[in-house]
Scaffold this active site. Structure first.
Site, PDB file in Angstrom:
ATOM      1  CE  LYS A 179      14.882  -4.670  -4.141  1.00 10.00           C
ATOM      2  NZ  LYS A 179      15.216  -4.847  -2.704  1.00 10.00           N
ATOM      3  CB  CYS A 238      -0.302  -2.399   2.576  1.00  9.12           C
ATOM      4  SG  CYS A 238      -0.424  -3.971   1.719  1.00  9.12           S
ATOM      5  CD  GLU A 258       0.889   2.112   4.397  1.00 10.31           C
ATOM      6  OE1 GLU A 258       0.331   1.014   4.257  1.00 10.31           O
ATOM      7  OE2 GLU A 258       1.689   2.592   3.574  1.00 10.31           O
TER       8      GLU A 258
END
Length: 482
Positions: A170, A279, A378
């Site tokens: 997915k 990230c 973040e």
């Protein structure tokens, strides 16, 4: 306009069970660039049953058969490299040079390294009386993000295929185009029916069903910490393995012995690379208070050199991926201003000359304290924060004052000093005297500590994520004593 309105299940392109669709928005124009079908629980169930049937035979294939399969995948992948570069640029706004030199280079290298690792990987180990055999974990649900859309797909799909697992992919609904092309690669490489399946969908529907489905043995997600926690909750009832590569707020310690201007330049541009949407980006620069005036001056200069432009232009950064991200980044930039950080470069709003598109000003804050939102959260955009330290112990304490532990960076003049400081930071990858891509090593494990996740990808460590040990006790009986 691209239209991808079918799913790939059991070796066939099939109609979805429902009628929902999703417009994919071009982040450079804010206009639709394509449309995909959105799956339902029934589509996941069809794919899980196909993958379960296929696992019975695919899990029994030999190493040589799987090497041959991945070599066919490599041939087909290389045919589609230009298509993948264009797709990544279109779907998530990456400048074409980033798509060409990084976004598609990474999956290409991961594939080649996996083939070489598979040729020599030890699936069995004698331990005295016993044999430990590593076997494929089973049917895997793979959930991938929008920020490295081709790379994150291949870092999960390739090791799963290499060790004998079957899978359901997915991809993010925000960046589905490269996943479509990679599925076509799998089809052209004649991956057996049911071994690789693709279902488009959103997290609350398809992602949640992959996490819950009883026929799925493992779910691997790359995404936000919030999404990773939700997957773990959904997976708990079926006690399936959960493999997570999640968020980060990576420190970049610049030691007093470093070349300040060079280290700051690398830090600013390392963060701004991929428009800050990585990230593991060095998002928290931790610099010596005694040299802060020089640090701020160098950061302002580096930020001024970070150009912004459409993906087709030769700019350093492009737009961020979507309107939700743009709005969140703007809110965090405003919070930095409101909470008293010093705005060194950039700020709220679009860069000059842009009225449309999700473009963000390359932004740098200094005099950031640990309690500020920009220091803790973040941001996932081209926004760097600079914190100051008094001595090396203070720098290490600041670096470790985070819920995250995906990556870290240490720059200094003495390699011994850099090694010593780097060894004291609990992060999955610690880059010594570099900003990341210039030091990238595809053979070492990638993954996080703390709230950055619990899994490892890349190299032979990626294989281990998709394997389970079986101990055959008494496999080697001891000689009968006389």
């Amino acid at each position: 306009m691209r239209e991808y309105l079918k799913f790939y299940i059991d070796g066939q392109w099939v109609e979805p069970s429902g009628t929902k669709t999703w417009d994919v928005i071009d982040p450079a124009t804010e206009e639709p660039s394509g449309r995909i079908a959105l799956g339902e629980a029934e589509d996941v169930d069809r794919a899980a049953k196909a993958a379960r049937r296929a696992f019975k035979t695919y899990s029994q294939t030999s190493r040589e058969e799987r090497v041959a399969l991945l070599e066919r995948v490599l041939v087909e992948f290389e045919k589609r490299i230009p298509d993948l570069e264009a797709a990544v640029s279109e779907e998530m706004g990456a400048p074409m040079w980033v798509s060409r030199d990084a976004q598609v280079v990474l999956p290409h290298n991961h594939l080649k390294i996996a083939i070489e690792n598979l040729k020599t990987y030890e699936f069995e180990e004698d331990r005295g009386l016993s044999l430990v055999r590593m076997v494929p974990v089973g049917v895997c649900g793979l959930i991938t993000p929008w920020n490295w859309p081709a790379s994150t797909v291949m870092t999960k799909v390739v090791p799963a295929l290499a060790v004998g697992c079957t899978l359901i992919l997915k991809p993010s609904e925000y960046s589905p185009y490269s996943a479509q092309i990679l599925t076509e690669v799998m089809e052209a490489a004649q991956v057996p029916a049911g071994v690789f399946n693709l279902v488009y969908g959103d997290g609350p529907t398809v992602g949640a069903e992959l996490s819950r489905h009883p026929l799925i043995d493992m779910v691997s997600i790359t995404g936000s910490t919030r999404a990773g926690a939700e997957v773990a909750r959904n997976a708990a009832e079926s006690v399936k393995r959960v493999h997570q590569e999640l968020g980060g707020k990576s420190p970049n310690i610049i030691l007093e012995s470093a070349d300040i201007e060079g280290a700051v330049d690398r830090g600013v541009k390392g963060l701004m690379f991929n428009t800050g949407q990585s990230c593991s980006a060095p998002s928290r620069m931790i610099a010596p208070q005694s040299k802060m005036e020089q640090v701020i001056s160098a950061a302002r200069k580096a930020a001024s050199e970070v150009t912004v432009g459409a993906p087709s232009e030769d700019a350093y950064t492009g737009p961020v991926v979507n309107g939700n991200q743009w709005n969140r980044i703007q809110e965090l930039i405003q919070s930095g201003i409101d909470e008293g950080a010093t705005l060194v470069a950039g700020g709220v709003g679009r860069p000059e000359g842009y009225e449309k598109g999700y473009y963000v000003k390359p932004t740098v804050f200094a005099n950031v304290t640990p309690e500020m939102s920009v220091a803790k959260e973040e941001i996932f955009g081209p926004v760097l924060v600079i914190q100051s330290y008094v001595d090396t112990e203070d720098a290490i304490e600041l670096a470790n004052d985070s819920d995250y532990g995906l990556a870290a960076y240490v720059q200094g003049g003495s390699i011994d000093e850099v090694r010593e400081v780097g060894s004291r930071i609990p992060a999955g990858q610690v880059y010594l005297n570099g900003s990341g891509l210039d030091l990238i090593d595809f053979t070492v494990p990638f993954g996080g500590h703390k709230r950055s996740g619990n899994g490892r990808e890349w190299g032979d460590f990626a294989f281990e994520a998709f394997l389970e040990p079986i101990s055959l006790v008494g496999y080697n009986p001891s000689p009968t004593s006389e």
